[in-house]
Motif scaffolding. Structure first.
Motif: not given
Length: 407
Positions: A105-110, A129-133
């Motif tokens: 899911x687009x968004x961010x995690x550590x 970091x940024x997460x994309x599909x």
């Protein structure tokens, strides 16, 4: 594969699984597809105690962070979870990067890393970091985890979620890579002094280029041996940590700096020099300070070293010239000191014995008595390579540094 099987402790029965110090293990895999690396265990939790949100599709781990939580974490550890100080760990200090393949899911995690002494309270170093599909490869220099002791890594990677909204993240690869190893000697710092309630030294190195630089700094004493018992306080990206072992390894991102404070002013004094190796050009200097009633500072710049150096000296009017020399060869060497007065008259020539990678410091008039009460120049020559620094002590109890000129 069921979640319970994923949570099964898959690790070697050795009490401690350690890699060779200073080297990155050639296949340091934390996760490959849905399979854990050798000796790696996985665990998870949330603020509400949820442990039912990890699964896999045979090719990746699927982390389905639940809603209405304040935080959640999936963590990978070397061996089973343990109390602080008794955990299993591995030496990853020779590695340069943490590399992950993620989508979701687009968004961010550590992304976090923990050493064996860090408490599981969220205070460990983390990188957002940024997460994309779409699947993407994320490379994080280990220098970003400034508070982590990479000689004793307990959690090589963790994925940390935050907030009340649910989020799904897939991870199919986590590994450590060596990065670009130091290719050779960049320069040397010919003199450091710390401790004894008299001296302190801080080394500053910076990367002026547009690419990351892997740096290794080895601190050596007069006998050429590593200053292994001396504490080194390393500050990078605004965070400080104390290490021992006589060596500091780090990755400097473009235009960034690292600061290394040497020793504890309250313990026994140490003197020596520093050998700096890097994968690309770095610059820097060391500032050593007298902690006496008349405090003074001297600066030694990062020098390339040469077969001979020249130092101007002045032993007149109550001034005293001090000298520090470092042997750049791993073999013992004899440095020849040849002095002239300010009229160009040859005064004397004296041999100075140095151990392999050794160091010495002295008052010039003690080593070359003919320079007492005079001023002029002195040459120090060695076939194995030498670096040096001059110190000008005044009759007022202060001093300053005098650079040498390489020939």
């Amino acid at each position: 594969m069921r979640v319970a099987r994923l949570l099964h402790v898959v690790y070697c029965t050795l009490a401690f699984v350690l890699s060779v110090a200073g080297q990155c293990p050639p296949d340091q895999v934390v996760l490959n597809g849905a399979s854990l690396g050798n000796g790696v265990a996985v665990g998870l939790n949330t603020s509400g105690g949820r442990t039912d949100w990890l699964s896999n599709d045979g090719a990746s781990l699927i982390m389905q962070y639940p809603s209405l939580q304040s935080w959640g974490s999936v963590f990978f550890s070397f061996g089973a979870a343990g109390s602080v100080g008794s955990r299993q760990s591995r030496d990853l200090s020779g590695c340069g990067n943490l590399v992950l393949e993620v989508s979701g899911d687009p968004g961010s995690v550590d992304i976090g890393v923990q050493d064996w002494l860090q408490r599981p309270d969220g205070s460990e170093s983390k990188v957002t970091i940024q997460v994309s599909s779409q699947w993407q490869t994320v490379t994080i220099p280990l220098s970003r985890f400034a508070r982590t002791d990479f000689t004793h890594v307990y959690v090589p990677a963790e994925v940390v979620f935050g907030g009340p909204q649910p989020q799904t993240v897939r991870v199919r690869s986590i590994k450590y890579t060596a990065g670009t190893p130091p290719s050779g000697r960049t320069g040397v710092l010919a003199h450091i002094a710390a401790g004894g309630g008299q001296w302190s030294t801080v080394v500053t190195l910076f990367n002026p280029s547009a690419s990351p630089a892997t740096v290794n700094v080895a601190f050596r004493g007069d006998d050429g041996a590593a200053l292994g018992a001396v504490p080194l306080t390393v500050t990078q990206h605004g965070a400080a940590q104390t290490v021992t072992g006589g060596t500091v390894s780090a990755v400097l991102s473009p235009s960034s700096s690292i600061f290394i404070a040497i020793g504890d002013p309250s313990v026994q004094s140490v003197v020596g020099w520093a050998d700096v190796q890097s994968s690309s050009l770095v610059n820097g200097f060391a500032v050593f300070r007298s902690l006496s009633a008349s405090p003074s500072e001297g600066t030694v710049t990062l020098q390339a070293g040469s077969s001979a150096v020249i130092l101007p000296y002045d032993n007149t009017g109550g001034f005293v010239t001090g000298v520090a020399l470092a042997n750049l060869s791993t073999s013992s060497a004899t440095v020849t000191a040849t002095a002239w007065d300010d009229s160009g008259n040859s005064l004397d020539s004296q041999p100075i014995a140095l151990a392999g990678n050794g160091h010495t410091s002295f008052a010039l008039s003690n080593q070359v008595p003919a320079t007492a009460g005079k001023r002029g120049i002195v040459q120090f020559q060695s076939s194995g390579g030498v670096s040096g620094l001059g110190l000008r002590f005044s009759p007022f109890g202060t001093f300053t540094s005098v650079p040498v000129i390489a020939q």
